[in-house]
Scaffold this active site. Structure first.
Site, PDB file in Angstrom:
ATOM      1  N   VAL A 155      40.903  40.565  31.297  1.00 37.77           N
ATOM      2  CA  VAL A 155      41.237  40.372  32.708  1.00 37.77           C
ATOM      3  C   VAL A 155      41.907  41.651  33.180  1.00 37.77           C
ATOM      4  O   VAL A 155      42.446  42.415  32.389  1.00 37.77           O
ATOM      5  CB  VAL A 155      42.155  39.157  32.943  1.00 37.77           C
ATOM      6  N   SER A 156      41.887  41.887  34.487  1.00 43.21           N
ATOM      7  CA  SER A 156      42.302  43.179  35.010  1.00 43.21           C
ATOM      8  C   SER A 156      43.806  43.336  35.172  1.00 43.21           C
ATOM      9  O   SER A 156      44.308  44.443  35.286  1.00 43.21           O
ATOM     10  CB  SER A 156      41.628  43.430  36.364  1.00 43.21           C
ATOM     11  N   THR A 157      44.541  42.235  35.196  1.00 46.80           N
ATOM     12  CA  THR A 157      45.985  42.339  35.404  1.00 46.80           C
ATOM     13  C   THR A 157      46.723  41.454  34.416  1.00 46.80           C
ATOM     14  O   THR A 157      46.192  40.465  33.921  1.00 46.80           O
ATOM     15  CB  THR A 157      46.379  41.896  36.826  1.00 46.80           C
TER      16      THR A 157
END
Length: 209
Positions: free
Chosen positions: A10-12
């Site tokens: 996931v990006s964050t």
């Protein structure tokens, strides 16, 4: 059954803590493994920016994949990266990568093509947005804050996607690449009237999810 390594990203960090995105990827990987006869010997997951090349979990996945002579499977191509050059670098490791939404038979050359298409599409969208903003400024439109036009554009895009929901439901079990070929064979036009490719199928599926 064939051994494989699962990789989830996931990006964050916030998304990682909430489980949003992670669970969807896990579900997609589980369905794919069952359908294609893979057994995950280990799953690596991390929360990192797509622009961050220092991914410890991905590096660990690459090392284990080389030792086990097993492919790394991801749910979506952008879980590896949104940058075509970064994906090209991953291919140099000579570890097979499989993207569930593109199908088990997608070779490294096609992965490069799909990554390049996705990157080009992002560049075109960015250019169109900048041109539209410049034209609006030239007309004296005050920009900033809440933009009704943006809401209208999103609504129109969603409505176009909804019109395709029946046929996309019929092709839900197909890889994005095969679904694109089938849509073209049936003469179904894209929302903008062109031919389908895998990246467009993926985008419409995301809107309908």
């Amino acid at each position: 059954m064939r051994d494989a390594i699962a990789y989830i990203r996931v990006s964050t960090a916030k998304q990682g803590r909430s489980g949003l995105g992670l669970e969807a990827q896990q579900a997609a990987l589980a369905r794919f493994a069952e359908a294609e006869g893979f057994r995950f010997v280990r799953t690596f997951s991390e929360a990192e920016s797509a622009a961050d090349d220092k991914r410890r979990e991905l590096n660990a996945a690459l090392e284990l994949a080389r030792k086990r002579k097993a492919p790394i499977i991801v749910a979506k191509l952008d879980r590896l990266s949104r940058d075509v050059h970064y994906i090209s670098g991953l291919m140099k490791h000579r570890v097979p990568f499989i993207v569930t939404e593109l199908g088990a038979d997608t070779d490294p050359f096609l992965l490069h093509i799909y990554a390049a298409l996705a990157e080009k599409e992002r560049q075109l969208i960015s250019r169109r947005t900048k041109d539209a903003l410049a034209a609006a400024r030239a007309r004296g439109v005050v920009l900033g804050g809440h933009r009704e036009q943006s809401d209208e554009n999103r609504q129109e895009a969603q409505e176009r996607a909804e019109a395709l929901r029946p046929v996309f439901a019929e092709l839900s079990g197909w890889s994005a690449r095969k679904a694109a070929a089938e849509l073209n064979a049936r003469g179904v036009a894209t929302p903008l009237g062109g031919k389908w490719h895998a990246a467009q199928v993926i985008r419409i599926r995301d809107r309908l999810a």
